[in-house]
Design an enzyme around this catalytic site. Structure first.
Site, PDB file in Angstrom:
ATOM      1  CB  SER A 110       6.366 -32.946  19.294  1.00  0.00           C
ATOM      2  OG  SER A 110       7.362 -33.812  18.805  1.00  0.00           O
ATOM      3  CD  GLU A 169       1.771 -32.460  21.170  1.00  0.00           C
ATOM      4  OE1 GLU A 169       2.788 -33.167  21.137  1.00  0.00           O
ATOM      5  OE2 GLU A 169       1.715 -31.361  21.769  1.00  0.00           O
ATOM      6  CG  ASP A 203       6.749 -29.079  25.948  1.00  0.00           C
ATOM      7  OD1 ASP A 203       7.359 -28.538  26.886  1.00  0.00           O
ATOM      8  OD2 ASP A 203       6.996 -30.236  25.548  1.00  0.00           O
TER       9      ASP A 203
END
Length: 341
Positions: free
Chosen positions: A115, A147, A159
């Site tokens: 994601s 996010e 990430d």
């Protein structure tokens, strides 16, 4: 004109979970990860009309909208909408129709940072198209902010930075969203041996990382000593891993991974389960010296360190669990974007 980008997925080697607030805000976190040759890709093609077409090609999902400065967050294609809405809000966007298409080389919930890497890739395509003045740290933090704050998705920080920077990195996380990315200069023969011995195994199950992460956050907030101590140990593990890789002590990698596997179980419920435990035991009996669950846990990918050519026996042993050995190479390049005239 077509504007394309791609960003690499990552495997976490040590320190997983210490990049999640409030732990890293209070104690500081540290993670060692490496990007691999699986990617999230984004492509923006300008259209003659004023329509906005969003499509996730790997998920067979598509939505079409009349041109608008803000697209509705409905639970479908929200990562694509979230990036567009934020870019529109912060930088403005010409009143032109476009088609934004994405594809990710691994399924959602696989534990490889899909994601967040996708968000980085989408931002990269918009940065390429609009010539936005954003550097690597800017893009990674931008992705994190979209996010976590705009879309209210639970998760950590590693990430976005792995996808943007690429390579093997030792990352430090502090309060006020401070992140320091330390690229590691590992000798090529050490990297070659690590790649040769590190098996990437997809359990063919996915998981919802948010629930595990929310429980992990709750354990820190409520001062659950067992959970917090596990995170301290995982932070220490990242430093062990860094030293082993830099000094070429590859025979220690499996033991360091195994140490982390034992600790990670204590961070939250459902990080491990009976299937994961059975896979792990079988891999070790076949010659692996250690391994870990990639990402938050509960399913997705696992990695195993298999010295002395034991990777072939381990791979054969794991067939009975219904998963898939996934070929890969380490990727040194992070986010990349280009224009097709």
């Amino acid at each position: 004109m077509i504007y394309r980008s791609r960003a690499p997925l990552r495997i976490g080697l040590a320190g997983g979970g210490t990049d999640v607030s409030p732990y890293c805000d209070t104690y500081g976190g540290a993670i060692l990860n490496a990007t691999i040759s699986l990617y999230a890709k984004a492509s923006i093609e300008l259209l003659e009309d004023k329509k906005i077409i969003l499509q996730a090609l790997d998920r067979n999902e598509q939505e079409t909208f009349e041109w608008n400065k803000s697209l509705p967050i409905t639970g479908k294609l929200d990562l694509l909408k979230g990036v567009y809405n934020r870019i529109q809000k912060d930088f403005g966007f010409p009143k032109k129709g476009f088609q934004l298409s994405t594809y990710v080389d691994a399924p959602a919930g696989s534990g490889l940072g899909t994601s967040s890497t996708l968000v980085v890739a989408i931002i990269g395509a918009f940065v390429e198209m609009l010539k936005l003045p954003l550097g690597d740290y800017d893009i990674a933090h931008y992705a994190y902010d979209i996010e976590r704050n705009d879309l209210n998705l639970a998760g950590g920080r590693q990430d976005q930075y792995a996808a943007t920077f690429g390579g093997v990195n030792f990352m430090e996380f502090y309060e006020d969203d401070k992140v320091i990315v330390n690229p590691l200069r590992i000798r090529q023969e050490y990297l070659n041996e690590l790649e040769n011995n590190l098996l990437l195994y997809y359990t063919s199950t996915s998981r919802e990382s948010a629930k595990i992460i929310v429980e992990q956050q709750k354990n820190v907030t409520q001062r659950n000593e067992k959970s917090i101590d596990a995170m301290h140990q995982l932070k220490a593990q990242s430093k062990m891993m860094k030293e082993a890789l830099l000094k070429g002590r590859l025979n220690e990698i499996g033991e360091i991974l195994d140490f982390g596997f034992q600790q990670k179980r204590n961070m939250a419920h459902n990080i491990s389960n009976s299937l994961i435990e059975d896979i792990y035991i079988a891999a070790k009996q076949a010659g692996a010296t250690g391994g870990k669950i990639s990402g938050a846990g509960g399913g997705g990918f696992m990695i195993f360190y298999c010295p002395n050519n034991s990777c072939y026996k381990v791979a054969d042993t794991l067939k009975k669990f219904g998963g898939v050995i996934h070929p890969y190479q380490f990727a040194t390049q992070g986010l990349d974007a280009w224009t097709i005239g």
